[in-house]
Design a protein around this motif. Structure first.
Motif, mmCIF file in Angstrom:
data_model
loop_
_atom_site.group_PDB
_atom_site.id
_atom_site.type_symbol
_atom_site.label_atom_id
_atom_site.label_comp_id
_atom_site.label_asym_id
_atom_site.label_seq_id
_atom_site.Cartn_x
_atom_site.Cartn_y
_atom_site.Cartn_z
ATOM 1 N N UNK A 129 -4.639 3.269 -7.979
ATOM 2 C CA UNK A 129 -5.321 3.488 -6.697
ATOM 3 C C UNK A 129 -4.877 4.830 -6.131
ATOM 4 N N UNK A 130 -5.848 5.724 -5.893
ATOM 5 C CA UNK A 130 -5.513 7.068 -5.421
ATOM 6 C C UNK A 130 -6.373 7.527 -4.253
ATOM 7 N N UNK A 134 -11.043 3.413 -4.309
ATOM 8 C CA UNK A 134 -10.323 2.613 -5.304
ATOM 9 C C UNK A 134 -9.873 1.265 -4.753
ATOM 10 N N UNK A 135 -9.977 1.065 -3.446
ATOM 11 C CA UNK A 135 -9.555 -0.204 -2.853
ATOM 12 C C UNK A 135 -10.564 -1.316 -3.108
ATOM 13 N N UNK A 197 9.844 5.106 0.968
ATOM 14 C CA UNK A 197 11.168 5.603 0.608
ATOM 15 C C UNK A 197 11.629 4.931 -0.678
ATOM 16 N N UNK A 198 12.742 5.391 -1.225
ATOM 17 C CA UNK A 198 13.175 4.921 -2.543
ATOM 18 C C UNK A 198 14.374 3.984 -2.476
ATOM 19 N N UNK A 199 14.927 3.762 -1.296
ATOM 20 C CA UNK A 199 16.126 2.931 -1.154
ATOM 21 C C UNK A 199 15.821 1.732 -0.267
ATOM 22 N N UNK A 200 16.236 0.556 -0.713
ATOM 23 C CA UNK A 200 16.110 -0.624 0.131
ATOM 24 C C UNK A 200 14.712 -1.206 0.172
ATOM 25 N N UNK A 201 13.771 -0.672 -0.607
ATOM 26 C CA UNK A 201 12.415 -1.201 -0.658
ATOM 27 C C UNK A 201 12.215 -1.821 -2.047
ATOM 28 N N UNK A 202 11.993 -3.122 -2.124
ATOM 29 C CA UNK A 202 11.903 -3.775 -3.437
ATOM 30 C C UNK A 202 10.661 -3.411 -4.233
ATOM 31 N N UNK A 203 9.709 -2.735 -3.606
ATOM 32 C CA UNK A 203 8.489 -2.335 -4.308
ATOM 33 C C UNK A 203 8.227 -0.862 -4.020
ATOM 34 N N UNK A 204 8.487 0.007 -4.970
ATOM 35 C CA UNK A 204 8.267 1.428 -4.771
ATOM 36 C C UNK A 204 6.787 1.674 -4.524
ATOM 37 N N UNK A 205 6.493 2.443 -3.478
ATOM 38 C CA UNK A 205 5.108 2.594 -3.033
ATOM 39 C C UNK A 205 4.748 4.042 -2.748
ATOM 40 N N UNK A 206 3.461 4.296 -2.728
ATOM 41 C CA UNK A 206 2.915 5.595 -2.334
ATOM 42 C C UNK A 206 1.875 5.355 -1.244
ATOM 43 N N UNK A 207 1.522 6.415 -0.536
ATOM 44 C CA UNK A 207 0.625 6.278 0.618
ATOM 45 C C UNK A 207 -0.735 6.908 0.347
#
Length: 336
Positions: A129-130, A134-135, A197-207
């Motif tokens: 999804x970009x 794509x949604x 963010x890359x720390x403390x988030x169990x699912x790495x995400x993009x916006x």
């Protein structure tokens, strides 16, 4: 002998006079600082660090203000409390502030902190999804009371998305976030930075941001009521000058660690992870400029950006037609 006695008596009188004078100066009040109260948007997170940094550095005091800061429970409530005179200042989404003013609240933005709109959809970092289109065919979570929900239909329309082809699932914000992070949906509508963010988030995400696909909205900043703007101009100028130093240090990354330490020191009961907080601040730093604010002072607000936000809000039906940028903001308190 008499001469020596006279000199001694004279010396004692001078010394006594010096003690009296010292006592008089000690009794004088300290430099008067005007008190201000600030209500945040939510419970403590990275964005609050620079405010406490200005306190710890003494920048508020140097600029003649004594600022009391309280946690919040949502931007809409913060706007209401500022309008009602319960707080002098509020930190919240300017999109929420626009809607609040349209409803009759006499509030204005006095400093733009996060100047690029941060609302949008977050999806897995490795997702194909970009773009909005794509949604379609995907399950996307949203919260009916969140400000971004008011703009979904317009965003879909502008990007050729057939709404009925998207499995939009309504949840309260707490359930929405936990459900998305556990992997039960393809994405969720939220303010994006703190979930990428890359720390403390169990699912790495993009916006996938509204702002990047035809829907520019103002980000986060400081509001004050029109009555406070009129009654406390010197104090507001002092507050903005102090806060500008803090956020300038976030933008150039020279004060990141100190801002994190200031937040942890002032909010110990929140038990915040310093690495997590720093990553939140780093994510927010990338939202501090729009094309219209590049080269302008930190906290300066762009009339062009506000005009764009007004246009999309009118088109979305979140505000009535006919308002202008100066109805919503002022740059008068920035250092000249």
């Amino acid at each position: 002998m008499t001469s020596l006695k006279k000199q001694h008596d004279t010396g004692r009188r001078i010394f006594s006079a010096m003690l009296v004078a010292a006592g008089m100066f000690a009794a004088l009040p300290a430099f008067a600082q005007e008190k201000l109260t600030l209500r945040f948007d939510f419970l403590p997170y990275g964005a609050h660090g620079p405010f406490y940094l200005a306190k710890e550095k003494g920048w508020f005091a140097e600029n003649g203000v004594d600022v009391t800061m309280d946690d919040g429970s949502g931007g809409a409530i913060t706007a209401q409390l500022v309008d009602a005179g319960k707080y002098d200042l509020g930190y919240l989404s300017f999109a929420s502030a626009m809607i609040a003013r349209d409803k009759g609240m006499r509030i204005k933005g006095i400093a733009g902190v996060i100047r690029k709109g941060d609302l949008g959809v977050v999806v897995s970092d490795n997702s194909p999804i970009a773009k909005p289109k794509d949604l379609e065919g995907k399950t996307i979570l949203y919260s009916p009371t969140s400000v971004e929900t008011l703009y979904i239909d317009l965003w879909f329309k502008l990007n050729g998305v057939t709404k009925s082809n998207v499995n939009l699932t309504s949840m309260d914000i707490g359930t929405k976030v936990s459900s998305y992070l556990s992997g039960t949906a393809d994405g969720m509508f939220v303010p994006a930075p703190i979930y990428t963010i890359r720390k403390g988030i169990p699912r790495l995400s993009k916006a996938i941001l509204f702002a990047d696909f035809g829907l520019p909205l103002p980000g986060f900043g400081i509001i004050a009521s029109e009555s406070v703007i009129k009654a406390k101009p010197k104090a507001l100028a002092g507050f903005v000058a102090a806060l500008q130093k803090s956020w300038a240090g976030i933008k150039d990354k020279t004060l990141m660690d100190e801002a994190v330490a200031a937040l942890l020191k002032n909010r110990p009961n929140a038990k915040l992870d310093p690495v997590y907080v720093r990553e939140q601040l780093e994510a927010l730093a990338s939202y501090m400029d729009t094309p219209a604010t590049v080269g302008k002072p930190v906290l300066w607000q762009s009339p062009e950006d506000w005009a764009a936000g007004i246009k999309v809000s009118e088109d979305a039906g979140t505000i009535q037609k006919g308002s202008k940028p100066e109805d919503y903001f002022t740059n008068e308190f920035l250092p000249k």
